[in-house]
Every structure is written in C-alpha cells, then in structure tokens.
Design a protein around this motif. Structure first.
Motif, PDB file in Angstrom:
ATOM      1  N   PHE A 136      40.005  45.309  36.559  1.00 43.07           N
ATOM      2  CA  PHE A 136      38.921  44.876  34.995  1.00 43.07           C
ATOM      3  C   PHE A 136      39.584  43.146  35.518  1.00 43.07           C
ATOM      4  O   PHE A 136      38.550  42.568  35.215  1.00 43.07           O
ATOM      5  CB  PHE A 136      39.178  45.263  33.693  1.00 43.07           C
ATOM      6  N   ILE A 137      40.329  42.454  35.594  1.00 45.81           N
ATOM      7  CA  ILE A 137      41.243  41.329  35.696  1.00 45.81           C
ATOM      8  C   ILE A 137      40.270  41.559  36.982  1.00 45.81           C
ATOM      9  O   ILE A 137      39.793  39.792  37.471  1.00 45.81           O
ATOM     10  CB  ILE A 137      42.269  41.186  35.831  1.00 45.81           C
ATOM     11  N   GLN A 138      39.885  41.992  38.043  1.00 49.11           N
ATOM     12  CA  GLN A 138      39.140  41.498  39.886  1.00 49.11           C
ATOM     13  C   GLN A 138      37.658  41.136  38.835  1.00 49.11           C
ATOM     14  O   GLN A 138      37.101  40.352  39.552  1.00 49.11           O
ATOM     15  CB  GLN A 138      39.455  41.725  40.808  1.00 49.11           C
ATOM     16  N   ALA A 139      37.468  42.285  38.018  1.00 52.12           N
ATOM     17  CA  ALA A 139      35.594  41.610  37.850  1.00 52.12           C
ATOM     18  C   ALA A 139      35.772  40.428  36.821  1.00 52.12           C
ATOM     19  O   ALA A 139      34.723  39.956  36.694  1.00 52.12           O
ATOM     20  CB  ALA A 139      35.776  43.491  37.215  1.00 52.12           C
ATOM     21  N   HIS A 140      36.855  40.322  35.764  1.00 52.83           N
ATOM     22  CA  HIS A 140      36.766  39.384  35.279  1.00 52.83           C
ATOM     23  C   HIS A 140      36.628  38.685  35.702  1.00 52.83           C
ATOM     24  O   HIS A 140      35.805  37.143  35.225  1.00 52.83           O
ATOM     25  CB  HIS A 140      37.439  39.626  33.902  1.00 52.83           C
ATOM     26  N   SER A 141      37.502  37.736  36.652  1.00 48.27           N
ATOM     27  CA  SER A 141      37.859  36.638  37.836  1.00 48.27           C
ATOM     28  C   SER A 141      37.235  36.511  38.547  1.00 48.27           C
ATOM     29  O   SER A 141      36.837  35.130  39.001  1.00 48.27           O
ATOM     30  CB  SER A 141      38.824  36.259  37.939  1.00 48.27           C
ATOM     31  N   ALA A 142      36.213  37.359  38.883  1.00 51.60           N
ATOM     32  CA  ALA A 142      35.588  37.129  40.681  1.00 51.60           C
ATOM     33  C   ALA A 142      34.140  36.474  41.106  1.00 51.60           C
ATOM     34  O   ALA A 142      34.375  35.501  41.807  1.00 51.60           O
ATOM     35  CB  ALA A 142      35.477  38.876  41.254  1.00 51.60           C
ATOM     36  N   SER A 143      33.693  36.265  39.293  1.00 48.85           N
ATOM     37  CA  SER A 143      32.149  35.774  39.487  1.00 48.85           C
ATOM     38  C   SER A 143      32.121  34.593  38.945  1.00 48.85           C
ATOM     39  O   SER A 143      32.788  34.505  37.584  1.00 48.85           O
ATOM     40  CB  SER A 143      31.354  36.677  39.413  1.00 48.85           C
ATOM     41  N   PRO A 144      31.041  33.989  38.862  1.00 49.10           N
ATOM     42  CA  PRO A 144      31.894  32.367  37.745  1.00 49.10           C
ATOM     43  C   PRO A 144      30.888  33.140  36.589  1.00 49.10           C
ATOM     44  O   PRO A 144      29.883  33.875  36.129  1.00 49.10           O
ATOM     45  CB  PRO A 144      29.949  31.378  38.624  1.00 49.10           C
ATOM     46  N   TRP A 145      30.964  31.718  35.870  1.00 47.81           N
ATOM     47  CA  TRP A 145      30.452  32.231  34.318  1.00 47.81           C
ATOM     48  C   TRP A 145      29.779  30.653  34.096  1.00 47.81           C
ATOM     49  O   TRP A 145      29.853  29.644  34.671  1.00 47.81           O
ATOM     50  CB  TRP A 145      31.350  32.413  33.673  1.00 47.81           C
ATOM     51  N   PHE A 146      28.790  31.269  33.610  1.00 46.33           N
ATOM     52  CA  PHE A 146      27.695  30.130  32.543  1.00 46.33           C
ATOM     53  C   PHE A 146      28.017  30.138  31.747  1.00 46.33           C
ATOM     54  O   PHE A 146      28.389  30.294  30.514  1.00 46.33           O
ATOM     55  CB  PHE A 146      26.313  30.534  33.363  1.00 46.33           C
ATOM     56  N   VAL A 147      28.342  28.608  30.907  1.00 50.30           N
ATOM     57  CA  VAL A 147      28.553  27.953  29.660  1.00 50.30           C
ATOM     58  C   VAL A 147      27.004  28.057  28.934  1.00 50.30           C
ATOM     59  O   VAL A 147      26.730  26.886  29.267  1.00 50.30           O
ATOM     60  CB  VAL A 147      29.333  26.787  29.524  1.00 50.30           C
TER      61      VAL A 147
END
Length: 291
Positions: A136-147
């Motif tokens: 789960f941590i890998q999935a949460h941290s692997a891709s970018p996130w848009f503010v």
C-alpha cells in the motif's frame, strides 16, 4: 463540462465546475480563478478557489452582479477552448509512514474508526485490495499527486492521485472526527491525501508524518520567507518514504533552518497526461530526480 452559477447573498457568486472530482475540473477551476485574478476586475474583492468549484466575493456598488456573471461566463468560454497546460513545479515530500506519533494518536480514537482492530494504514490497505501495508505504501508513494486546493485549515493542501481512475486509492474518513491530529500528519479521506499544517481536530485516516513544515506565519523557515504557505494550487507532489533515522536527520535540518525541499520547475500538459498517464508521470519523476 458546463459550470453552474449561483448567487450567495448580495456579495458572492458560487461556481460549481463539476460535481465529480477530476483533473479536468481542477484545471478548469484553476484557469478561471487565475483569469479573474489577472483581469483585476473592478469590484471583485476576494477569490476563493476550491477543488472543482470556486467563490467570488464582490462589491455590488462597484460592479453589477449580472455584469460579473456575464464576465465569468465569458471567461469560461475561453477556458473551455484553451489547451490545458500549466507551468508549475514538482516537489518531493519526505514521509515517515507508520510513525509512532500518529500511531499513538490513532490508537486513542479507535472507537471512532470503521475498524477498531486495525491501524488506519492497515485498514486502507485492506479495503483497497493490497496484501500488505508495504504494498500500500508503494502504491501511495509511487505516483505524483496534484494539489487541487489549499485551504480549509491554513496551508493545508488537498492532493489528488495522478493515476487512472481504477487505480486510485479511496478511503473514507473516520466515522466520527478526532479531537487531535499531530502537526504535519499525512492523511487520507475520500479521494484526497493531505498534510495537516497545524495540530488540531481531524477525520482523515493517518498514514504517517513529514518533518517538512508547510505553514509558517512567522516566516522564519528558510523556504517560507517569501510566503507563509508553502503549497499552491497546481503544484505536483511526489511522496518519498523515509526511515526513522532519515526523519530525525531531516528534523535536525529543519531545526537548524538548513532543510531544503527538492523542487523542480515543470510544464504539465493535461492532454499529454490523458494520452499517456504512466509515460507522463515517468517524465515528471525524471525532472524531479535530475541533477
């Protein structure tokens, strides 16, 4: 997508770009609020952007409400025709997942949680179909996130995962809000991740904590001297999992005022992203890690 305009009393216009959260809705709301700001319309006193909506406060003695409404609709027509390209920045945010401080807090509020027998991140991993918390941590941290928005609490960013819909993490908020959340907690609620800029009440699931201040009203933090709030709508974030040792080291750098977040300027095209999500994300991470 066609926006919905409504008056809120004599001094406000509320514009709902879309009922659903999406990068398309965020981009359109951002484009329109930027256009209003750049136009410097006489009588507009405040611009309040949200996720897929925004609100305009105006002085009816300086601009007639119907004239402002017409101007906003004209700007919408322009926004609908414009290519969705954003000059922005990608930022690396260190996160100590499953830290002892948010763990202590979440254990105090288990009676308010959907799954009192599991931690927040264990619950999130299970309902999203991940075999382990590590996955789960890998999935949460692997891709970018848009503010998509900054606010509600001073400096708090709402972050939307930049992956196709079927891969997006979805986690409900607590059944009943907590009365305490540690400062700089990395949380999750609905389809949004966030960073709690200050300590206080909250209801998002708690996954970890960052050592990096994002709000400084005294403007003493070296990278917050020009503006007391770190994030801006349109920023792109990449989480970086760190260990307890790395967290302590970063914290000492923050205390010594020598911590410097990794930030790179990028040009983001929504059309390119929609054509090739993984390819665009890979290019964004290449920019972040260059040099």
């Amino acid at each position: 997508m066609s926006s919905r305009y409504t008056f809120g009393g004599d001094e406000h216009i509320f514009v709902e770009v879309n009922e659903e959260m999406s990068l398309e809705a965020f981009f359109k709301a951002l484009s329109m609020t930027n256009a209003v700001r750049n136009a410097d319309i006489r009588g507009v006193t405040e611009i309040c952007p949200a996720n897929a909506s925004f609100q305009i406060k105006f002085d009816p003695d300086l601009i007639h409400p119907d004239d402002l409404m017409s101007e906003l609709k004209r700007m919408e027509e322009i926004a609908d025709k414009e290519e969705a390209v954003l000059n922005t920045r990608i930022i690396e945010i260190p996160v100590y997942y499953q830290d002892p401080w948010t763990h202590e807090t979440l254990m105090r509020f288990r009676e308010r949680h959907q799954d009192p027998e599991a931690t927040d991140i264990e619950y999130a991993a299970r309902i999203n179909g991940y075999d382990t918390v590590t996955d789960f941590i890998q999935a949460h941290s692997a891709s970018p996130w848009f503010v998509s928005m900054v606010g509600f609490v001073s400096g708090l960013p709402f972050l939307y995962q930049m992956v196709d819909r079927k891969r997006q993490i979805q986690v409900p908020k607590y059944l009943r809000p907590r009365t305490d959340t540690p400062r700089l907690t990395v949380g999750y609620g609905g389809c949004f991740s966030c960073i709690y800029s200050v300590r206080g009440a909250g209801g998002y699931q708690m996954f970890g904590i960052t050592p990096m201040p994002i709000y400084d009203p005294e403007q003493k933090v070296n990278y917050l001297k020009d503006f007391l709030v770190f994030f801006k709508p349109g920023d792109i974030v990449k989480w970086k999992p760190i260990t307890r040792e790395e967290y302590e080291r970063n914290l000492k750098e923050v205390e010594a005022n020598t911590f410097s977040p990794r930030i790179r300027e990028v040009v983001f095209s929504l059309d390119d992203f929609n054509r090739d999500i993984d390819g665009t994300n890979a290019k964004l991470l290449e920019v972040l890690n260059a040099g």
